[in-house]
Design an enzyme around this catalytic site. Structure first.
Site, PDB file in Angstrom:
ATOM      1  N   LYS A 152       0.860  -1.190   0.000  1.00 32.09           N
ATOM      2  CA  LYS A 152       0.000   0.000   0.000  1.00 32.09           C
ATOM      3  C   LYS A 152       0.891   1.233   0.000  1.00 32.09           C
ATOM      4  CE  LYS A 152      -4.288   0.858   2.562  1.00 32.09           C
ATOM      5  NZ  LYS A 152      -4.844   0.732   3.908  1.00 32.09           N
TER       6      LYS A 152
HETATM    7  C1  E4P Z   1      -8.299   1.595   4.035  1.00 32.70           C
HETATM    8  O1  E4P Z   1      -7.479   0.873   3.536  1.00 32.70           O
HETATM    9  C2  E4P Z   1      -8.108   2.335   5.278  1.00 32.70           C
HETATM   10  O2  E4P Z   1      -7.345   1.547   6.148  1.00 32.70           O
HETATM   11  C3  E4P Z   1      -9.383   2.656   6.005  1.00 32.70           C
HETATM   12  O3  E4P Z   1     -10.525   2.298   5.261  1.00 32.70           O
HETATM   13  C4  E4P Z   1      -9.417   4.000   6.621  1.00 32.70           C
HETATM   14  O4  E4P Z   1     -10.655   4.172   7.275  1.00 32.70           O
HETATM   15  P1  E4P Z   1     -10.924   5.278   8.390  1.00 32.70           P
HETATM   16  O5  E4P Z   1     -11.258   6.550   7.720  1.00 32.70           O
HETATM   17  O6  E4P Z   1     -12.104   4.730   9.160  1.00 32.70           O
HETATM   18  O7  E4P Z   1      -9.668   5.377   9.235  1.00 32.70           O
END
Ligand code: E4P
Length: 230
Positions: A83
């Site tokens: 990522k």
């Molecule tokens: C996605 O890969 C992220 O880890 C995640 O969806 C972030 O979500 P949040 O806005 O609830 O932290």
């Protein structure tokens, strides 16, 4: 639509993997910090539990560091998806890692223009964060609609739209109606998707009525009549 689970909590992943409905996992540095555990150990355990893509985020900010971190993470298991953030360096790293055959999830996407760039960099997944946009009174689901429409206009784009920062089941349903490929769900949202009060009420009534008949399906099957066993 594929369902990924958005957590670094191995216990929760194990519980939900048991449903047979999990297609992958996403983690981020905040979720790893919340787990309080060693990043590499957690990733190895998750990759052994879920055969689908498991997103592991780099923490370098320049492309060379991101590439080196991505290569180290990708060595952990064949289902690791590296990522990278949606920055200039992140997309440079995306191009290099993708060319090496590593799956790349480009994260922290908040505009259709950014999603176009990620597709051009060969991302396997683009992660638009819809809940964080909603928090700012911007239209998170509208962004998904835009990206799905744009990607569909160019059949050569293979990048999958991975709906992230999901806050409730309606986010998932609306994104599915638009044809988004994947949603990554906090465990509580996935659990909430199973629930409907009329299901509980209806099941309760069926079971009470069945009890009145005094019958048992398994006893009956075991007695041979109608059973497959000879
Ligand atoms: C996605 O890969 C992220 O880890 C995640 O969806 C972030 O979500 P949040 O806005 O609830 O932290």
């Amino acid at each position: 639509m594929k369902f990924f689970i958005d957590t670094a909590d191995v216990g929760e992943i194990r519980e939900l993997a048991d449903t047979g409905l999990l297609d992958g996992v996403t983690t981020n540095p905040s979720l790893v910090a919340k787990s309080g555990r060693d990043f590499f150990e957690v990733l190895e355990e998750i990759c052994a539990l879920v055969p689908g893509p498991v997103s592991a985020e780099v923490t370098g900010t320049d492309s060379q560091t991101m590439i080196a971190e991505g290569r180290a993470l990708a060595k952990l298991a064949t289902n690791i998806t590296v990522k990278v953030p949606l920055t200039v360096d992140g997309l440079k790293a995306c191009k290099v890692l993708t060319a090496e055959g590593t799956m790349v999830n480009v994260t922290l996407c908040f505009s259709a223009a950014q999603a176009l760039l990620a597709a051009k960099a060969g991302a396997t997944f683009i992660s638009p964060f819809i809940g964080r946009l909603d928090d700012l009174s911007q239209d998170g689901l509208g962004l998904i609609a835009d990206i799905v429409q744009i990607y569909a206009a160019y059949p050569q784009i293979e990048t999958e739209v991975l709906v992230a920062s999901v806050r409730h089941p309606l986010h998932v349903v609306e994104a599915a109606k638009m044809g988004a490929h994947v949603a990554t769900l906090p465990p509580a949202v996935l659990k909430a998707m199973f629930k409907h009060p009329l299901t509980d009420k209806g099941l309760d009534a069926f079971l009470k009525d069945w009890e009145k008949t005094g019958q048992s399906i398994l006893d009956r099957a075991g007695k041979g009549k109608g059973a497959n066993a000879a």
